[in-house]
Scaffold this active site. Sequence first.
Site, mmCIF file in Angstrom:
data_model
loop_
_atom_site.group_PDB
_atom_site.id
_atom_site.type_symbol
_atom_site.label_atom_id
_atom_site.label_comp_id
_atom_site.label_asym_id
_atom_site.label_seq_id
_atom_site.Cartn_x
_atom_site.Cartn_y
_atom_site.Cartn_z
ATOM 1 N N GLU A 1 0.803 -1.231 0.000
ATOM 2 C CA GLU A 1 0.000 0.000 0.000
ATOM 3 C C GLU A 1 0.835 1.280 0.000
ATOM 4 O O GLU A 1 0.270 2.370 0.081
ATOM 5 C CB GLU A 1 -0.908 0.020 1.244
ATOM 6 C CG GLU A 1 -1.941 -1.075 1.268
ATOM 7 C CD GLU A 1 -2.938 -0.873 2.394
ATOM 8 O OE1 GLU A 1 -3.891 -0.123 2.194
ATOM 9 O OE2 GLU A 1 -2.753 -1.456 3.473
ATOM 10 N N SER B 1 -6.374 -2.243 1.255
ATOM 11 C CA SER B 1 -6.585 -1.839 -0.136
ATOM 12 C C SER B 1 -6.994 -3.000 -1.031
ATOM 13 O O SER B 1 -6.755 -2.977 -2.235
ATOM 14 C CB SER B 1 -5.324 -1.167 -0.712
ATOM 15 O OG SER B 1 -5.125 0.053 -0.059
ATOM 16 N N SER C 1 -10.554 9.294 -1.760
ATOM 17 C CA SER C 1 -10.833 8.401 -0.634
ATOM 18 C C SER C 1 -12.180 8.690 0.021
ATOM 19 O O SER C 1 -12.718 9.796 -0.064
ATOM 20 C CB SER C 1 -9.722 8.495 0.408
ATOM 21 O OG SER C 1 -8.491 8.092 -0.150
#
Length: 323
Positions: free
Chosen positions: A14, A164, A297
Site C-alpha cells: 500500500e 486496499s 478516498s
Amino acid sequence: MKNIAIIMGGYSSEYKISLISGNVVYQNLDYKKYNPFCVHIFKDKWVYVDADDREYPIDKNDFSSTVDGKKITFDCVFNAIHGTPGEDGLMQAYFELIGMPQTACDYYQAALTFNKRDLLSVLKPYGIQTAISYYLNLGDEINIDEIISKVGLPCFVKPNKAGSSFGISKVHALEDLPTAIETAYKEDNEIIIESFLDGTEVSVGVINYKGKVTVLPMTEIVSENDFFDYEAKYLGKSQEITPARISDELTEKVGAIAKRAYEVLKMKGFSRSEFIIVNDEPFMLEMNTIPGMTNESLLPQQAAAAGISLQDLFGNAIEIALQ
C-alpha cells in the site's frame, strides 16, 4: 508554529497509496498554524524529504532530522501510513516510547484492528454481527470440502492483515479455491475465508471531532467489478454514493454500531468501518484506522458531506493528538 511530521510510505503493497495520502495532508494543512514536513518511512531508510526532493536521515533515537547542521524536532506526527508499520501498531508503540504525540489510535488498537480475525472476535460479544468465517494459517492442511460446508459459495478469501483489497478473491467455484488461497498467502501468512453477504455495502467514518465521537455521513459502495477491489477503490470502477441511499432508521442503526465499536475499542483518531447490510441487519467486515486520505478516498468525501474541510479534518486530528 508547530512542526508536524507527516509520515508516509511504509513496508507493504500500500506504500504508493500512502504517499498520495501523505501529500494530500501536506497540501491541506493550515500553514499559518503548522510547519509540515514530509517524512518517508521505508524498510531501508527513514528520511525527511524537502521540496527539492533532497533527503535527510531521521534519527530514530528521538525522531529528529538535521538539515545544514541545524536539528529539526517535531511537535506531532500525522500518521498517513496504510499497512505496516503505520497501521499495525509498530509506529504507534515507537512514538509512545519516545513520548511523541501522533494522530492515530494507540498501538494495541492498531494491532487489533489490523488483524481482521482478532478484531471481529473481540467485537462479537458486544452484539456486532459478522460473516461466517473459516481461518487458515500458512502450512495448515487445506480441506476444501470442510471450508465450503462452513462458508458456502460464493465466498471471499482474504489475507488477515492487509489493506486496499490486496490479495482478496471472490470465489464462485470449488476448483478456484486453491488459487485464491495461494493469492492471499502472497500478502499474509494468515487467511480469513468468509461467507458471501448479499446486501448493501456501506463505509462509515467515525472520528473524534472537537472532542466528540462523531459518525460522518456514510458512503454506499456500488462496485462495477465483482466486489470492491483495488480497481474499484482507486481506478474509478465503482460508484461511491455519500450519503448512502438507505433509510434514516437504518442509517442511525449502522452509525450506532460503528460508534459503539469505536468506543468499545477506546479508539482515537480516524476510523472507517465497512459493513454489509442484509435484510436491515448490518454485518461488520473490518475497521481501518489509517483510512485513505487521497482526494478520491471515502473518509474525505464523508467529511465534505458533513461540512468539514480537509484543512479542518487534518487540523482537528493534530489538535486532539497534541492535547
